[in-house]
Design an enzyme around this catalytic site. Structure first.
Site, PDB file in Angstrom:
ATOM      1  CD  GLU A  61      18.097 -10.014  -9.436  1.00  0.00           C
ATOM      2  OE1 GLU A  61      17.017 -10.418  -8.961  1.00  0.00           O
ATOM      3  OE2 GLU A  61      18.307  -9.951 -10.658  1.00  0.00           O
ATOM      4  CG  ASP A 103     -14.542  -7.331   5.973  1.00  0.00           C
ATOM      5  OD1 ASP A 103     -14.968  -8.386   6.480  1.00  0.00           O
ATOM      6  OD2 ASP A 103     -13.446  -6.816   6.276  1.00  0.00           O
ATOM      7  CG  ASP A 145      -9.587  -5.200   5.199  1.00  0.00           C
ATOM      8  OD1 ASP A 145      -9.889  -5.565   6.344  1.00  0.00           O
ATOM      9  OD2 ASP A 145      -8.447  -4.771   4.905  1.00  0.00           O
TER      10      ASP A 145
END
Length: 471
Positions: free
Chosen positions: A185, A302, A439
């Protein structure tokens, strides 16, 4: 003897004894699924590992059996992960004392409160030397002393497995020097870092097994966004687990609330209402195929330096109006020539859409990035990425992409992992898109805005038609 006179009884007794021994040494018969095995194997080269899996798929089971191996020194022939040839000191931890008892303790030792089950879990019965009770929580233990190895290159000795819980606070994770640490967990980041520090002397493995229901927490970001050196992640979904049929898995997936489905079924972080694209990943992914020559294509760029420069490639099936994102490129801290070479290798004829910041001049040359890429031979579009009316708003582009996803008209090749990583993390905070690790997503948004400029390979089509005519 009766057994000698009754072969059937002899066989039945032998099978019964074999089953009894198997129940008392389940570690010997542990057979992991492919994703579990991948998670174990990464331990040989990565100090920090996250096994991000859906609910009830076997993530805690994997952690328990690896812990049992490190404590006993009994590694199977197929094992490719981290090994210890000496007795070890390790911890297993979970959220509360009760969850530690009912989860990691149960899978290591047997069901709490039932001494007869001791040795019928991950730790073999003959390896358990001593079990020391805990305080305050019924049937909880504080430590297990385990017989380690003996024979071959494995030294005999006594290992110790200690138990901790996150609600005890960071201080309970101090002082000790550990060979390994298992978090079952998700731990708060301060407890995780304190626990990691316990292995600094040994540089031993720290492994986490959980379903990421808390979204983009700092702990999750360490593995998925920061990608700190020495970290690795394995995702395991419900269809990777062999204990469900496809029909059973389909039913379970459908039973989860849509905003929790990716986490509970596939181990992907929950973004809830903050997800920019609240569309299950499974609904947009397709198996890669050869893109037909007559589908128009477009590359979208980009720009970055510290964060990656990214490019994506789109193919448009005009008949069905479906856009396929079939390739992705991401690389940081490289000059334009390097990026241009990689982009041209995927088809120098493909038009390249570029963002408005490509008009900015470079400090060293005074030349806009657009012109630099053109000089490198990229087929840059005449104008920056924009809609037909000249606007460049982010939200309209996002909404077009979302609409296409929701109507089955935007698909992504499963091989485009660099894009899918961003998709899993792309979210809003207080209504605003978080500009982090986006990106390739930004590039694809620009591609969608510029889709009208996509082109087919006229040379390739001409050759194909010529060959068809000749035949």
């Amino acid at each position: 003897m009766l057994e000698g006179k009754n072969p059937r009884l002899t066989l039945a007794l032998a099978l019964q004894e074999k089953a009894r021994r198997a129940r008392r040494n389940r570690l010997k018969y542990y057979k992991p699924y492919a994703k579990q095995r991948e998670f174990h194997a990464l331990g040989a080269r990565c100090r920090e590992r996250l096994f991000s899996a859906g609910n009830q798929l076997g993530k805690t089971f994997s952690g328990a059996y690896e812990t049992a191996m490190h404590a006993t020194g009994r590694y199977p022939d197929w094992w490719e992960g981290k090994t210890f040839d000496k007795a070890t000191i390790g911890w297993a931890a979970s959220v509360t004392g009760e969850l530690t008892r009912d989860g990691v303790q149960r899978l290591l030792l047997g069901r709490p409160g039932l001494p007869a089950e001791r040795g019928m879990a991950a730790l073999p019965a003959d390896a358990i030397k001593d079990v020391r009770p805990g305080t305050g929580i019924p049937n909880a233990v504080s430590q297990i002393v385990v017989r380690h190895g003996g024979g071959g290159d494995v030294q005999a000795g006594e290992s110790v497995i200690g138990f901790r819980s996150y609600n005890q606070g960071r201080e309970k994770f101090q002082s000790e020097t550990l060979d390994y640490l298992w978090f079952d967990e998700e731990p708060p980041v301060d407890i995780y870092m304190e626990g990691l520090t316990r292995t600094n002397t040994t540089l031993g493995p720290v492994y986490l097994t959980f379903t990421p229901l808390m979204g983009m927490s700092q702990t999750v970001m360490r593995f998925l966004v920061e990608k700190a050196a020495g970290t690795s992640v394995v995702f395991m979904g419900i269809y990777d687990a062999g204990h469900y049929t496809k029909e059973q898995a389909d039913t379970i997936v459908a039973s989860y609330p849509e905003h929790e489905r990716e986490a509970r079924a596939f181990g992907k972080p929950v973004l809830g209402s903050g997800a920019v694209f609240p569309v299950p990943e499974s609904e947009i992914i397709v198996t890669p195929f050869a893109v037909p020559d007559d589908w128009p294509r477009l590359c979208a760029l980009d720009l970055g330096w510290d964060h990656p420069t990214a490019a994506v490639w789109l193919a448009h099936n005009l008949d069905a109006d479906i856009v396929y994102l079939y390739d992705v490129y991401k690389r940081a801290k490289q000059i334009p020539a390097v990026h241009a070479s990689a982009i041209k290798a995927r088809g120098a004829w493909i038009p390249v859409a570029w963002p408005h910041d490509a008009l900015q001049t470079q400090k060293d040359t005074g030349v806009p990035m657009r012109d630099t890429y053109r000089a490198e031979g990229l087929n840059m579009l005449p104008e920056r990425t924009q809609f037909e009316d000249g606007s460049i708003g982010v939200e309209p582009g996002i909404q077009i992409m979302l609409n296409r996803m929701q109507t089955g008209r935007f698909k992504v090749f499963s091989s485009c992992e660099g894009w899918l990583e961003e998709y899993r993390l792309y979210h809003r905070k207080d209504g605003v898109i978080v500009k982090q690790m986006d990106d390739a997503i930004d590039a694809s948004r620009g591609g969608i805005m510029s889709l009208r400029f996509a082109k087919t390979n006229t040379v390739s089509n001409f050759k194909r038609y010529r060959e068809s005519w000749r035949s």
